[in-house]
Motif scaffolding. Structure first.
Motif, PDB file in Angstrom:
ATOM      1  N   SER A 159       3.356  15.410  -3.711  1.00 19.29           N
ATOM      2  CA  SER A 159       2.040  16.413  -4.125  1.00 19.29           C
ATOM      3  C   SER A 159       0.993  15.689  -2.817  1.00 19.29           C
ATOM      4  CB  SER A 159       1.649  15.925  -5.368  1.00 19.29           C
ATOM      5  OG  SER A 159       1.474  14.768  -5.559  1.00 19.29           O
ATOM      6  N   TYR A 160       0.017  16.426  -2.961  1.00 27.05           N
ATOM      7  CA  TYR A 160      -1.105  16.437  -2.085  1.00 27.05           C
ATOM      8  C   TYR A 160      -2.312  16.703  -2.980  1.00 27.05           C
ATOM      9  CZ  TYR A 160      -2.828  16.160   2.793  1.00 27.05           C
ATOM     10  OH  TYR A 160      -3.574  15.789   3.969  1.00 27.05           O
ATOM     11  N   SER A 161      -2.928  16.089  -3.661  1.00 27.70           N
ATOM     12  CA  SER A 161      -3.788  16.213  -4.731  1.00 27.70           C
ATOM     13  C   SER A 161      -5.306  15.745  -4.558  1.00 27.70           C
ATOM     14  CB  SER A 161      -3.202  16.253  -6.022  1.00 27.70           C
ATOM     15  OG  SER A 161      -3.439  15.107  -6.370  1.00 27.70           O
ATOM     16  N   GLU A 162      -6.142  16.289  -5.397  1.00 23.07           N
ATOM     17  CA  GLU A 162      -7.624  15.706  -5.222  1.00 23.07           C
ATOM     18  C   GLU A 162      -7.764  14.434  -6.479  1.00 23.07           C
ATOM     19  OE1 GLU A 162      -9.573  16.660  -3.003  1.00 23.07           O
ATOM     20  OE2 GLU A 162      -8.295  18.183  -2.031  1.00 23.07           O
ATOM     21  N   VAL A 163      -6.662  14.475  -7.173  1.00 24.70           N
ATOM     22  CA  VAL A 163      -6.815  13.594  -8.289  1.00 24.70           C
ATOM     23  C   VAL A 163      -7.142  12.197  -7.619  1.00 24.70           C
ATOM     24  CG1 VAL A 163      -5.578  12.189 -10.261  1.00 24.70           C
ATOM     25  CG2 VAL A 163      -5.305  14.717  -9.753  1.00 24.70           C
ATOM     26  N   GLY A 176       0.866  -1.268   0.046  1.00 24.13           N
ATOM     27  CA  GLY A 176      -0.109  -0.170   0.033  1.00 24.13           C
ATOM     28  C   GLY A 176       0.895   1.228   0.175  1.00 24.13           C
ATOM     29  N   VAL A 177       0.397   2.317   0.394  1.00 27.52           N
ATOM     30  CA  VAL A 177       1.061   3.570   0.593  1.00 27.52           C
ATOM     31  C   VAL A 177       2.517   3.359   1.279  1.00 27.52           C
ATOM     32  CG1 VAL A 177      -0.081   4.533   2.611  1.00 27.52           C
ATOM     33  CG2 VAL A 177       0.864   5.917   0.822  1.00 27.52           C
ATOM     34  N   SER A 178       2.503   2.632   2.403  1.00 28.33           N
ATOM     35  CA  SER A 178       3.962   2.588   3.099  1.00 28.33           C
ATOM     36  C   SER A 178       4.976   1.987   2.140  1.00 28.33           C
ATOM     37  CB  SER A 178       3.747   1.566   4.318  1.00 28.33           C
ATOM     38  OG  SER A 178       2.801   1.612   4.909  1.00 28.33           O
ATOM     39  N   GLY A 179       4.573   1.236   1.079  1.00 22.08           N
ATOM     40  CA  GLY A 179       5.988   0.924   0.270  1.00 22.08           C
ATOM     41  C   GLY A 179       6.116   1.807  -1.089  1.00 22.08           C
ATOM     42  N   ASN A 180       5.661   3.320  -0.652  1.00 26.40           N
ATOM     43  CA  ASN A 180       6.178   4.265  -1.614  1.00 26.40           C
ATOM     44  C   ASN A 180       7.186   5.154  -1.403  1.00 26.40           C
ATOM     45  OD1 ASN A 180       5.168   5.925  -3.500  1.00 26.40           O
ATOM     46  ND2 ASN A 180       3.692   7.272  -2.338  1.00 26.40           N
ATOM     47  N   GLY A 181       8.367   4.634  -1.827  1.00 26.79           N
ATOM     48  CA  GLY A 181       9.613   5.264  -1.664  1.00 26.79           C
ATOM     49  C   GLY A 181      10.183   4.780  -0.229  1.00 26.79           C
ATOM     50  N   VAL A 182      10.855   6.234   0.273  1.00 26.40           N
ATOM     51  CA  VAL A 182      11.201   6.036   1.702  1.00 26.40           C
ATOM     52  C   VAL A 182      10.302   6.619   2.619  1.00 26.40           C
ATOM     53  CG1 VAL A 182      13.584   5.578   1.185  1.00 26.40           C
ATOM     54  CG2 VAL A 182      12.944   7.945   1.331  1.00 26.40           C
ATOM     55  N   GLY A 238       0.765   7.206  -4.192  1.00 25.05           N
ATOM     56  CA  GLY A 238       0.082   6.503  -3.214  1.00 25.05           C
ATOM     57  C   GLY A 238      -1.244   7.179  -2.545  1.00 25.05           C
ATOM     58  N   PHE A 239      -2.103   6.767  -1.658  1.00 24.44           N
ATOM     59  CA  PHE A 239      -3.204   7.300  -1.016  1.00 24.44           C
ATOM     60  C   PHE A 239      -3.145   7.351   0.383  1.00 24.44           C
ATOM     61  CE2 PHE A 239      -4.447   6.381  -5.325  1.00 24.44           C
ATOM     62  CZ  PHE A 239      -5.038   7.491  -5.599  1.00 24.44           C
ATOM     63  N   ARG A 240      -3.070   8.425   1.022  1.00 23.43           N
ATOM     64  CA  ARG A 240      -2.923   8.563   2.536  1.00 23.43           C
ATOM     65  C   ARG A 240      -4.263   8.313   2.957  1.00 23.43           C
ATOM     66  NH1 ARG A 240      -0.687  13.068  -0.115  1.00 23.43           N
ATOM     67  NH2 ARG A 240       1.534  13.514   0.143  1.00 23.43           N
ATOM     68  N   ALA A 241      -4.188   7.778   4.209  1.00 21.53           N
ATOM     69  CA  ALA A 241      -5.600   7.710   4.911  1.00 21.53           C
ATOM     70  C   ALA A 241      -5.619   9.072   5.697  1.00 21.53           C
ATOM     71  CB  ALA A 241      -5.781   6.414   5.596  1.00 21.53           C
ATOM     72  N   VAL A 242      -6.501   9.839   5.452  1.00 19.86           N
ATOM     73  CA  VAL A 242      -6.465  11.246   6.173  1.00 19.86           C
ATOM     74  C   VAL A 242      -7.437  11.494   7.083  1.00 19.86           C
ATOM     75  CG1 VAL A 242      -4.797  12.532   4.581  1.00 19.86           C
ATOM     76  CG2 VAL A 242      -7.183  12.773   4.703  1.00 19.86           C
ATOM     77  N   SER A 299      -9.543   9.689   1.620  1.00 18.11           N
ATOM     78  CA  SER A 299      -8.068   9.174   1.154  1.00 18.11           C
ATOM     79  C   SER A 299      -7.445  10.799   0.521  1.00 18.11           C
ATOM     80  CB  SER A 299      -8.226   8.150   0.317  1.00 18.11           C
ATOM     81  OG  SER A 299      -8.927   8.467  -0.778  1.00 18.11           O
ATOM     82  N   LYS A 300      -6.282  10.765   0.228  1.00 20.62           N
ATOM     83  CA  LYS A 300      -5.645  11.730  -0.118  1.00 20.62           C
ATOM     84  C   LYS A 300      -4.516  11.506  -1.024  1.00 20.62           C
ATOM     85  CE  LYS A 300      -6.612  16.006   0.435  1.00 20.62           C
ATOM     86  NZ  LYS A 300      -7.614  16.539  -0.440  1.00 20.62           N
ATOM     87  N   ARG A 301      -4.374  11.722  -2.355  1.00 20.46           N
ATOM     88  CA  ARG A 301      -3.242  11.160  -3.390  1.00 20.46           C
ATOM     89  C   ARG A 301      -2.022  11.884  -3.004  1.00 20.46           C
ATOM     90  NH1 ARG A 301      -2.160  10.074  -9.418  1.00 20.46           N
ATOM     91  NH2 ARG A 301      -0.699  11.612  -9.684  1.00 20.46           N
TER      92      ARG A 301
END
Ligand SMILES: Cc1cc2nc3c(=O)[nH]c(=O)nc-3n(C[C@H](O)[C@H](O)[C@H](O)COP(=O)(O)OP(=O)(O)OC[C@H]3O[C@@H](n4cnc5c(N)ncnc54)[C@H](O)[C@@H]3O)c2cc1C
Length: 415
Positions: A314-318, A105-111, A351-355, A274-276
């Motif tokens: 980024s922090y986007s609505e897409v 999931g989002v944890s695997g997104n880079g470092v 990734g998608f953060r759970a916010v 969720s926030k991309r």
């Protein structure tokens, strides 16, 4: 102060080796100690007191925690830290991961960069941020994992509002072990890169290769990792919990939901969304290949990991997960506050953060299910303490956070 409730609480917070002493030897105290599970003896007092009391908790009365069969849903940083902590306490854990790879999931997104959001004011939010950061740093230290780089993290004051925030923090904590003010020159020298501004340096911060770290955590002998198994349903009948995955039904004594933003497919969470976010992978160059620690401003730039640097984010609505040129460009814009070098973006990841609305995770119990989600943009910092809170809730132990913090994190607070 000498009420029975206090003694009972002391007993609940005690184990077999707990001792106490008190200058008071009044009958009321002796009675309350006896009734609450302590034994005592009289000893010589001090100053104008003839006697004092000392004693210990009755170990035979300390409740043995039963070892349970527990399901953890999700193998990201939240699920993996929780599974590990429960496994260390002797519970048997099945970790369900819907994908064919762990931490996908989002944890695997880079470092993941581990540093706190500090505030100059005392509030449950501020206490959680500070406490969870210190807890995370020492937890990762204790693992001796090659996936944790305790390099320190530099938080740059890149505009008026970040400068104001840092100044009020420095006023509130003029001398401390937590962070250090660095001028632009000093920060550049330590970073190994010419930076554009000064800021504060968290020496206990660092960064994680989260996938490798989760792999280390999930290799504990009490953990059974079940890949390619999407949990479709959780049912509670008051005593046992039943979990349905890939057409199979399994029973557990406890279930922990750590499925990031997808947690809402299994339980209803009014305050979760969720926030991309997109990161950009930057080719290493001799200009910045020797960067010693992550630099965070409105974006962040990491040291080289596996040949490239991570530029975020980024922090986007897409709502789709396609890597977008626009978001690479906005990441590059954010980099300008940090330093002036040209960068060559070679790839990206979404990734998608759970916010949550108040930027605190959702931690606690909802409809008989333990919830550990909503880690937003700081999952590597918040997950270890949240895992400890949930493990203590399961074991019926005193929690490692004050009451106000526990209420502030409550998984039902938006219901
Ligand atoms: C671009 C970007 C940059 C970021 N940078 C940082 C950073 O520098 N530092 C930091 O601390 N945080 C950062 N974050 C935030 C961080 O990634 C998250 O807070 C953290 O990874 C959340 O972890 P998690 O375990 O809760 O969720 P996830 O990692 O999403 O894990 C949830 C897991 O559950 C699985 N799952 C979901 N539903 C089911 C189901 N029904 N059955 C079985 N499995 C299921 C998923 O496949 C997934 O593996 C960043 C986020 C983004 C988007």
């Amino acid at each position: 102060m000498w009420s029975k409730e206090i003694f009972k609480q002391m007993y609940l917070s005690s184990h077999g080796d707990t001792t106490f002493s008190t200058f008071t030897s009044a009958r009321l105290i002796k009675n309350n100690l006896e009734e609450s599970g302590f034994v005592y003896e009289l000893d010589k007092g001090f100053s104008n007191k003839r006697h004092m009391l000392k004693g210990k908790a009755l170990s035979t009365n300390v409740k043995e925690v039963s070892k349970k069969k527990i399901a953890v849903i999700g193998s990201g940083i939240a699920g993996s830290t929780l599974a590990y902590k429960l496994a260390q306490r002797g519970h048997r854990i099945d970790v369900y991961e819907q994908n064919d790879e762990l931490c996908s999931g989002v944890s695997g997104n880079g470092v993941l960069i581990t540093y706190p959001r500090l505030s100059a004011f005392d509030s449950p939010y501020a206490r959680f941020c500070l406490h969870s950061f210190l807890f995370a740093s020492s937890f990762y230290d204790s693992l001796n994992s090659n996936a944790w780089y305790k390099s320190g993290v530099f938080l740059m004051n890149h505009d008026d509002s970040s400068l104001k925030r840092q100044n009020s923090l420095l006023d509130a904590r003029p001398s401390n072990d937590l962070f250090e003010e660095l001028s632009c020159e000093e920060a550049s020298k330590r970073a190994g890169l010419k930076l554009n501004n000064g800021g504060i340096f968290f020496k206990k911060g660092g960064y994680l290769e989260a996938k490798a770290l989760c792999q280390d955590l999930l290799s504990h002998k009490n953990i059974n990792l079940i890949l390619s198994s999407r949990v479709e349903k959780i049912e509670a009948d008051g005593k046992n919990l039943t979990l349905v995955s890939e057409g199979e039904i399994s029973e557990y004594e406890e279930v922990c939901l750590c499925a990031g933003y997808a947690s809402e497919n299994l339980l209803n969470f009014p305050g979760l969304s969720s926030k991309r976010g997109q990161i950009s992978y930057v080719d290493s160059s001799k200009d910045f290949e020797k960067l010693n620690f992550p630099i965070c401003a409105s974006g962040y730039f990491s040291p080289r990991v596996k040949g490239s640097h991570v530029l975020g984010s980024s922090y986007s609505e897409v709502t789709n997960d396609i890597v977008l040129e626009d978001e690479h460009t906005s990441n590059k814009e954010k980099l300008k506050a940090i330093h002036d070098f040209k960068v060559n973006i070679v790839d990206g990841n979404v990734g998608f953060r759970a916010v949550t609305k108040d930027r605190l995770p959702l931690i606690g119990i909802n409809k008989g299910i333990y919830v550990n989600t909503g880690h937003g943009s700081r999952g590597s910092t918040s997950s270890p303490l949240c895992a400890e809170i949930i493990a203590d809730l399961i074991d019926g132990r005193p929690l490692p956070a004050d009451h106000e913090v526990v209420i502030a994190l409550d998984a039902n607070r938006f219901n």
